[in-house]
Motif scaffolding. Structure first.
Motif, PDB file in Angstrom:
ATOM      1  N   ASP A 196       0.848  -1.182   0.000  1.00 20.05           N
ATOM      2  CA  ASP A 196       0.000   0.000   0.000  1.00 20.05           C
ATOM      3  C   ASP A 196       0.889   1.240   0.000  1.00 20.05           C
ATOM      4  O   ASP A 196       1.926   1.264   0.680  1.00 20.05           O
ATOM      5  N   PRO A 197       0.512   2.277  -0.740  1.00 17.60           N
ATOM      6  CA  PRO A 197       1.352   3.482  -0.792  1.00 17.60           C
ATOM      7  C   PRO A 197       1.210   4.321   0.474  1.00 17.60           C
ATOM      8  O   PRO A 197       0.733   5.454   0.452  1.00 17.60           O
ATOM      9  N   GLN A 198       1.602   3.723   1.582  1.00 13.16           N
ATOM     10  CA  GLN A 198       1.575   4.379   2.887  1.00 13.16           C
ATOM     11  C   GLN A 198       2.988   4.380   3.463  1.00 13.16           C
ATOM     12  O   GLN A 198       3.758   3.449   3.230  1.00 13.16           O
ATOM     13  N   PRO A 199       3.340   5.394   4.239  1.00 15.56           N
ATOM     14  CA  PRO A 199       4.722   5.496   4.733  1.00 15.56           C
ATOM     15  C   PRO A 199       5.079   4.371   5.694  1.00 15.56           C
ATOM     16  O   PRO A 199       4.303   4.018   6.582  1.00 15.56           O
ATOM     17  N   MET A 200       6.249   3.800   5.488  1.00  9.81           N
ATOM     18  CA  MET A 200       6.774   2.769   6.367  1.00  9.81           C
ATOM     19  C   MET A 200       7.667   3.456   7.409  1.00  9.81           C
ATOM     20  O   MET A 200       8.844   3.722   7.167  1.00  9.81           O
TER      21      MET A 200
END
Length: 219
Positions: A196-200
């Motif tokens: 998912d294009p969410q910050p790690m």
């Protein structure tokens, strides 16, 4: 297929275009403090070099980290904004460490380490350039030196700590070209392996609400 790839999770502000067969244009600048200033001009430069426009892009690839809070979110927010402007073209998230692993071209077991500041590194282990076998983690180099002993370690984090990682190797910086090529391979194979294009984020942000601060309310 025309993939626009970008990553701002490391000091490298990197952008590339991939047509499903090869990288057609790329731009990388290394500056840890100017992600927001450098990213959009890099996108414009890459599109101009390729002789195309943003509305020709069919998918966006973005590095999701791990990385520092401020820099990392520049790329992710820009990718989301472009997707919205283009009518919802898909955004494919990839671990930033995977891009460095892919660019290394190594075939045997190895690790990737990027600079996490605070005398720590973000790192993960790989069986080969396409196969990560551990989750990304953040640790002090000395704490993982024994675990990675005998392995090549790729990236700026490895080069910063040669005592812990004696077989440090390049590439030093992230490349959106490698990220785009990896994404194109995965899309051609059925589209598995994206995040998912969410910050790690692997630790809390530096900015914290002070404890025991005084609340001033009007009387």
């Amino acid at each position: 297929m025309l993939l626009l790839a970008m990553d701002t999770a490391t000091p490298a502000v990197t952008v590339a275009l991939h047509d499903g067969t090869a990288v057609v244009a790329e731009s990388t600048s290394v500056d840890a403090r100017r992600h927001g200033e450098l990213l959009l001009p890099a996108v414009d430069r890459v599109l101009t070099e390729a002789g195309t426009a943003l509305d020709a892009v069919t998918g966006i690839v973005v590095g999701v980290g791990p990385g520092p809070y401020t820099g990392l979110r520049v790329g992710l927010v820009t990718a989301a904004a472009f997707s919205s402007a283009l009518g919802g073209v898909p955004v494919h998230g990839l671990c930033t460490l995977d891009g460095l692993a892919y660019a290394s071209g190594l075939e045997g077991p190895f690790a990737v380490a990027t600079d996490a500041r605070r005398k720590e590194v973000y790192w993960a282990r790989y069986d080969d350039a396409r196969t990560r076998v551990t989750d990304a983690s953040v640790d002090r180099p000395a704490d993982i030196a024994a675990e990675l002993a005998g392995l090549p370690v790729v990236g700026a984090g490895a080069l910063l700590y040669p005592d812990a990682f004696p077989d440090a190797r390049g590439p030093e910086h992230q490349s959106a070209a490698a990220l785009a090529a990896l994404a194109a391979e995965r899309l051609a194979a059925g589209g598995e392996g994206f995040l998912d294009p969410q910050p790690m984020y692997l630790r809390r942000p530096d900015a914290q609400v002070p404890k025991n601060y005084k609340v001033v309310t009007p009387q």
